[in-house]
Scaffold this motif. Structure first.
Motif, PDB file in Angstrom:
ATOM      1  N   CYS A  98      -8.856  -0.524  -0.579  1.00  0.00           N
ATOM      2  CA  CYS A  98      -8.158   0.743  -0.325  1.00  0.00           C
ATOM      3  C   CYS A  98      -8.756   1.871  -1.152  1.00  0.00           C
ATOM      4  O   CYS A  98      -8.864   3.014  -0.673  1.00  0.00           O
ATOM      5  N   CYS A 153     -12.020   1.500   7.184  1.00  0.00           N
ATOM      6  CA  CYS A 153     -12.036   0.285   6.367  1.00  0.00           C
ATOM      7  C   CYS A 153     -13.225  -0.588   6.743  1.00  0.00           C
ATOM      8  O   CYS A 153     -13.820  -1.252   5.890  1.00  0.00           O
ATOM      9  N   VAL A 199       0.837  -1.204   0.000  1.00  0.00           N
ATOM     10  CA  VAL A 199       0.000   0.000   0.000  1.00  0.00           C
ATOM     11  C   VAL A 199       0.871   1.253   0.000  1.00  0.00           C
ATOM     12  O   VAL A 199       0.619   2.210  -0.737  1.00  0.00           O
TER      13      VAL A 199
END
Length: 270
Positions: free
Chosen positions: A230, A250, A193
């Protein structure tokens, strides 16, 4: 950020090389550059096979390399050979297998005379269910001079592709290198990420460590799923005017996903 960091497109800039991925990349690149005959890349859906292929091809000298990229190999043997010839720059209407093979051999010899290597990449190789197609691949790999292969094959697909190749010993014996892409571990998801954010122009962290642990737990490290979560988490965070995404941000995605799944289950039960 200058661009979206979590698009599911095969942009080589976004390739993240974990230790395992780097090992596969180096071995496959060596096979392609040294003209070793054939290589095999497998992995479950969403693990980045197509992205890795694009990154590999980007490392080759375009002035010295002819590339045939076949994305739909699930066809008859003759149609497969015609597609190979088409991707090498020639189109034919003939259905005569011998004539097509003869022309492919002439094209390969012509490239070799010009000092060029020829690479045929077959993506989604698990679609090749006809054993005759695998036999044609074996014969193409056999196109060689005394000291060099005229063609290098890179076969990529899900695990069934490896099973089919193992069931064909003459082809299996010609695979010089095998690579398997596996899901990312927990720490690798954190680095993955961060890497994609950095390529997009963001150096500072956006996701908390707890959020990324949650992402890893839900996706089991499948990069495509990591991208999906994401991406929508950034949208949710933007909508909430947040500076970063924590585990709760999330979790909103997870709750919505589970709500959709429950709706689907309820609908089916009715």
């Amino acid at each position: 950020m200058r661009e979206k960091p979590f698009e599911n497109t095969p942009d080589p800039r976004f390739l993240f090389q974990s230790d395992d991925t780097a090992d596969v990349f180096i071995r496959l690149l060596y096979t392609l550059k040294s003209n070793r005959g054939a290589a095999l890349l497998t992995g479950e859906s969403g693990c980045g096979k197509t992205l890795l292929i694009r990154a590999l091809l980007q490392q080759l000298d375009p002035e010295r390399t002819e590339i045939a990229l076949i994305n739909d190999p699930g066809r008859t043997a003759v149609d497969f050979l015609r597609e190979v010839l088409y991707q090498l720059g020639e189109e034919t209407a003939t259905q005569d297998r011998t004539e097509i093979l003869h022309r492919i051999h002439e094209v390969l010899n012509g490239f070799h005379t010009e000092g060029k290597e020829t690479i045929v990449v077959i993506d989604e190789g698990q679609l090749m269910e006809d054993p005759a197609v695998l036999e044609e691949i074996r014969l193409l790999v056999n196109f060689q001079l005394n000291d060099a292969f005229l063609i290098t094959m890179l076969l990529a697909g899900k695990e069934p592709l490896a099973d089919r190749i193992r069931s064909s010993p003459p082809l299996d014996q010609r695979i010089a290198t095998r690579g398997i892409l596996t899901p990312l571990g927990r720490d690798d998801v954190h680095h993955y990420v961060a890497h994609r954010l950095a390529v997009a122009g963001r150096k500072e962290p956006v996701f908390s460590a707890d959020a990324l642990d949650l992402v890893h737990g839900f996706t089991e490290g499948i990069p495509r799923m990591v991208n999906n979560i994401c991406d929508i988490s950034l949208v949710i965070g933007y909508g909430r005017k947040l500076d970063s995404v924590d585990a709760d941000g999330c979790a909103v995605w997870f709750r919505r996903r589970r709500a959709r799944e429950c709706k689907s289950l309820t609908w089916h039960s009715e």
